[in-house]
Design a protein around this motif. Structure first.
Motif, PDB file in Angstrom:
ATOM      1  N   SER A 272       0.835  -1.211   0.000  1.00 22.51           N
ATOM      2  CA  SER A 272       0.000   0.000   0.000  1.00 22.51           C
ATOM      3  C   SER A 272       0.866   1.256   0.000  1.00 22.51           C
ATOM      4  CB  SER A 272      -0.968   0.004   1.183  1.00 22.51           C
ATOM      5  OG  SER A 272      -0.289   0.213   2.396  1.00 22.51           O
ATOM      6  N   CYS A 273       2.100   1.116   0.446  1.00 24.49           N
ATOM      7  CA  CYS A 273       3.026   2.252   0.459  1.00 24.49           C
ATOM      8  C   CYS A 273       3.715   2.467  -0.882  1.00 24.49           C
ATOM      9  CB  CYS A 273       4.059   2.070   1.579  1.00 24.49           C
ATOM     10  SG  CYS A 273       3.320   2.146   3.229  1.00 24.49           S
ATOM     11  N   VAL A 274       3.529   1.552  -1.814  1.00 23.53           N
ATOM     12  CA  VAL A 274       4.067   1.738  -3.173  1.00 23.53           C
ATOM     13  C   VAL A 274       2.952   1.733  -4.218  1.00 23.53           C
ATOM     14  CG1 VAL A 274       6.356   0.797  -2.622  1.00 23.53           C
ATOM     15  CG2 VAL A 274       4.593  -0.732  -3.544  1.00 23.53           C
ATOM     16  N   THR A 275       1.711   1.908  -3.753  1.00 26.53           N
ATOM     17  CA  THR A 275       0.544   1.953  -4.635  1.00 26.53           C
ATOM     18  C   THR A 275      -0.094   3.328  -4.505  1.00 26.53           C
ATOM     19  OG1 THR A 275       0.167  -0.403  -4.260  1.00 26.53           O
ATOM     20  CG2 THR A 275      -1.661   0.854  -5.206  1.00 26.53           C
ATOM     21  N   SER A 276      -0.417   3.926  -5.624  1.00 26.43           N
ATOM     22  CA  SER A 276      -0.976   5.275  -5.562  1.00 26.43           C
ATOM     23  C   SER A 276      -2.492   5.266  -5.362  1.00 26.43           C
ATOM     24  CB  SER A 276      -0.645   6.052  -6.838  1.00 26.43           C
ATOM     25  OG  SER A 276      -1.461   5.632  -7.913  1.00 26.43           O
ATOM     26  N   TYR A 277      -2.952   6.326  -4.728  1.00 28.01           N
ATOM     27  CA  TYR A 277      -4.381   6.544  -4.555  1.00 28.01           C
ATOM     28  C   TYR A 277      -5.058   6.567  -5.925  1.00 28.01           C
ATOM     29  CZ  TYR A 277      -8.730   8.976  -3.523  1.00 28.01           C
ATOM     30  OH  TYR A 277     -10.048   9.319  -3.442  1.00 28.01           O
ATOM     31  N   GLY A 278      -4.413   7.202  -6.893  1.00 35.71           N
ATOM     32  CA  GLY A 278      -4.979   7.292  -8.239  1.00 35.71           C
ATOM     33  C   GLY A 278      -5.213   5.937  -8.872  1.00 35.71           C
ATOM     34  N   GLU A 279      -4.247   5.023  -8.717  1.00 37.33           N
ATOM     35  CA  GLU A 279      -4.424   3.669  -9.265  1.00 37.33           C
ATOM     36  C   GLU A 279      -5.644   2.993  -8.655  1.00 37.33           C
ATOM     37  OE1 GLU A 279      -0.229   1.603 -10.291  1.00 37.33           O
ATOM     38  OE2 GLU A 279      -0.409   2.328  -8.224  1.00 37.33           O
ATOM     39  N   LEU A 280      -5.760   3.086  -7.335  1.00 39.28           N
ATOM     40  CA  LEU A 280      -6.882   2.437  -6.667  1.00 39.28           C
ATOM     41  C   LEU A 280      -8.212   3.089  -7.028  1.00 39.28           C
ATOM     42  CD1 LEU A 280      -5.357   1.749  -3.142  1.00 39.28           C
ATOM     43  CD2 LEU A 280      -5.746   0.119  -5.002  1.00 39.28           C
ATOM     44  N   SER A 281      -8.214   4.393  -7.208  1.00 35.03           N
ATOM     45  CA  SER A 281      -9.468   5.084  -7.518  1.00 35.03           C
ATOM     46  C   SER A 281      -9.989   4.745  -8.919  1.00 35.03           C
ATOM     47  CB  SER A 281      -9.308   6.600  -7.355  1.00 35.03           C
ATOM     48  OG  SER A 281      -8.426   7.104  -8.326  1.00 35.03           O
ATOM     49  N   ARG A 282      -9.142   4.174  -9.752  1.00 31.05           N
ATOM     50  CA  ARG A 282      -9.572   3.784 -11.110  1.00 31.05           C
ATOM     51  C   ARG A 282     -10.087   2.343 -11.182  1.00 31.05           C
ATOM     52  NH1 ARG A 282      -5.083   7.030 -12.126  1.00 31.05           N
ATOM     53  NH2 ARG A 282      -3.635   5.290 -12.274  1.00 31.05           N
ATOM     54  N   MET A 283     -10.074   1.632 -10.078  1.00 28.74           N
ATOM     55  CA  MET A 283     -10.529   0.237 -10.083  1.00 28.74           C
ATOM     56  C   MET A 283     -12.047   0.195 -10.251  1.00 28.74           C
ATOM     57  SD  MET A 283      -7.841  -1.748  -9.704  1.00 28.74           S
ATOM     58  CE  MET A 283      -6.866  -0.607 -10.682  1.00 28.74           C
ATOM     59  N   THR A 284     -12.496  -0.390 -11.346  1.00 28.74           N
ATOM     60  CA  THR A 284     -13.931  -0.399 -11.648  1.00 28.74           C
ATOM     61  C   THR A 284     -14.733  -1.240 -10.664  1.00 28.74           C
ATOM     62  OG1 THR A 284     -13.610  -2.160 -13.274  1.00 28.74           O
ATOM     63  CG2 THR A 284     -13.626   0.093 -14.104  1.00 28.74           C
ATOM     64  N   GLN A 285     -14.149  -2.314 -10.133  1.00 24.80           N
ATOM     65  CA  GLN A 285     -14.895  -3.140  -9.190  1.00 24.80           C
ATOM     66  C   GLN A 285     -15.224  -2.352  -7.923  1.00 24.80           C
ATOM     67  OE1 GLN A 285     -13.370  -6.725  -7.054  1.00 24.80           O
ATOM     68  NE2 GLN A 285     -14.888  -7.768  -8.333  1.00 24.80           N
TER      69      GLN A 285
ATOM     70  N   GLY B 132     -11.467  -0.759   3.309  1.00 26.87           N
ATOM     71  CA  GLY B 132     -11.053  -2.112   2.929  1.00 26.87           C
ATOM     72  C   GLY B 132     -11.481  -2.463   1.520  1.00 26.87           C
ATOM     73  N   LEU B 133     -12.676  -2.032   1.129  1.00 27.65           N
ATOM     74  CA  LEU B 133     -13.138  -2.266  -0.239  1.00 27.65           C
ATOM     75  C   LEU B 133     -12.242  -1.515  -1.226  1.00 27.65           C
ATOM     76  CD1 LEU B 133     -15.209  -3.497  -2.189  1.00 27.65           C
ATOM     77  CD2 LEU B 133     -16.660  -1.499  -1.765  1.00 27.65           C
ATOM     78  N   PHE B 134     -11.827  -0.321  -0.832  1.00 28.56           N
ATOM     79  CA  PHE B 134     -10.966   0.493  -1.687  1.00 28.56           C
ATOM     80  C   PHE B 134      -9.577  -0.138  -1.857  1.00 28.56           C
ATOM     81  CE2 PHE B 134      -8.173   4.270  -2.346  1.00 28.56           C
ATOM     82  CZ  PHE B 134      -8.717   4.710  -3.539  1.00 28.56           C
ATOM     83  N   THR B 135      -9.031  -0.695  -0.765  1.00 28.21           N
ATOM     84  CA  THR B 135      -7.675  -1.246  -0.811  1.00 28.21           C
ATOM     85  C   THR B 135      -7.640  -2.751  -1.101  1.00 28.21           C
ATOM     86  OG1 THR B 135      -7.649  -1.554   1.591  1.00 28.21           O
ATOM     87  CG2 THR B 135      -6.754   0.537   0.729  1.00 28.21           C
ATOM     88  N   TYR B 136      -8.793  -3.341  -1.338  1.00 24.30           N
ATOM     89  CA  TYR B 136      -8.910  -4.763  -1.680  1.00 24.30           C
ATOM     90  C   TYR B 136      -7.888  -5.201  -2.734  1.00 24.30           C
ATOM     91  CZ  TYR B 136     -11.352  -8.760  -3.980  1.00 24.30           C
ATOM     92  OH  TYR B 136     -11.676  -9.953  -4.553  1.00 24.30           O
ATOM     93  N   PRO B 137      -7.679  -4.443  -3.818  1.00 29.28           N
ATOM     94  CA  PRO B 137      -6.718  -4.888  -4.833  1.00 29.28           C
ATOM     95  C   PRO B 137      -5.279  -4.987  -4.318  1.00 29.28           C
ATOM     96  CG  PRO B 137      -8.143  -3.178  -5.733  1.00 29.28           C
ATOM     97  CD  PRO B 137      -8.391  -3.227  -4.252  1.00 29.28           C
ATOM     98  N   VAL B 138      -4.935  -4.227  -3.302  1.00 29.74           N
ATOM     99  CA  VAL B 138      -3.581  -4.310  -2.745  1.00 29.74           C
ATOM    100  C   VAL B 138      -3.444  -5.616  -1.957  1.00 29.74           C
ATOM    101  CG1 VAL B 138      -1.822  -3.186  -1.323  1.00 29.74           C
ATOM    102  CG2 VAL B 138      -3.433  -1.791  -2.648  1.00 29.74           C
ATOM    103  N   LEU B 139      -4.482  -5.987  -1.221  1.00 35.46           N
ATOM    104  CA  LEU B 139      -4.481  -7.276  -0.526  1.00 35.46           C
ATOM    105  C   LEU B 139      -4.404  -8.416  -1.545  1.00 35.46           C
ATOM    106  CD1 LEU B 139      -4.735  -9.056   2.006  1.00 35.46           C
ATOM    107  CD2 LEU B 139      -7.227  -8.718   1.889  1.00 35.46           C
ATOM    108  N   GLN B 140      -5.119  -8.282  -2.633  1.00 35.02           N
ATOM    109  CA  GLN B 140      -5.074  -9.304  -3.673  1.00 35.02           C
ATOM    110  C   GLN B 140      -3.663  -9.403  -4.269  1.00 35.02           C
ATOM    111  OE1 GLN B 140      -7.736  -8.732  -7.017  1.00 35.02           O
ATOM    112  NE2 GLN B 140      -7.802 -10.933  -7.389  1.00 35.02           N
ATOM    113  N   ALA B 141      -3.016  -8.276  -4.481  1.00 30.79           N
ATOM    114  CA  ALA B 141      -1.639  -8.287  -4.993  1.00 30.79           C
ATOM    115  C   ALA B 141      -0.718  -8.999  -4.010  1.00 30.79           C
ATOM    116  CB  ALA B 141      -1.151  -6.856  -5.246  1.00 30.79           C
TER     117      ALA B 141
END
Length: 180
Positions: free
Chosen positions: A96-109, A130-139
């Motif tokens: 989460s410290c190497v992932t941008s807010y912008g990347e997460l905000s573009r996640m369509t799910q 948690g729903l917003f950062t879900y893709p980081v947990l998946q990564a």
């Protein structure tokens, strides 16, 4: 020759149904001899939407049992419950410290699920971080096992691409560690 690693996971949001079985689990059983398979019951992912803690706990245990009953062989494959492996959440924080807010905000799910929650109103209208950062947990789920193959549904392809981006960014900053 080293076998390629496959990672696939399932959320314990209910009972296994015929779609789960023929869409994923039967294939998981069939490839256990060909690949180094890692399968997970991802209970932390299930927490991103409204849930009852007792039901989630019961579903997690039952899903684990059902996967073994369907033919997942712990002697051939790794089978884990996500919340029991603290490295998943620890790596999530680092990623989460190497992932941008912008990347997460573009996640369509995230957009789709948050719209569903808001439309339902009341308590279910709550949209968690948690729903917003879900893709980081998946990564973290994917990269911690250094999987070569991660079969996902169409709705997860964007998250898989984000996982690759996270691996590239992490490797560039800290050294070559995660496969792209």
């Amino acid at each position: 020759m080293t076998k390629k690693r496959v990672l696939s996971c399932i959320q314990p949001t209910g009972e296994i149904h015929i779609g789960n079985y023929f869409g994923a689990i039967k294939n998981w059983v069939d490839i256990q001899d060909k690949y180094d398979c890692v399968y997970g019951v991802v209970d932390l992912h299930a927490m991103t939407m409204p849930y009852d803690p007792k039901v989630l706990q019961d579903n997690t245990v039952q899903m684990f049992i059902d996967l073994i009953a369907c033919g997942i062989d712990p002697a051939k494959s790794v089978l884990f419950v996500q919340s029991l492996v603290p490295q998943h959440t620890e790596l999530t924080w680092i990623f989460s410290c190497v992932t941008s807010y912008g990347e997460l905000s573009r996640m369509t799910q995230f957009k789709d699920k948050s719209d569903q929650l808001e439309e339902s109103g009341g308590k279910k209208g709550f949209v968690s971080a948690g729903l917003f950062t879900y893709p980081v947990l998946q990564a973290a789920d994917i990269l911690i096992y250094k999987a070569s193959f991660v079969p996902v549904g169409k709705d997860q392809e964007q998250h898989l691409e984000l996982s690759r981006n996270i691996a590239v960014r992490f490797n560039k900053q800290f050294g070559d560690f995660f496969p792209e």
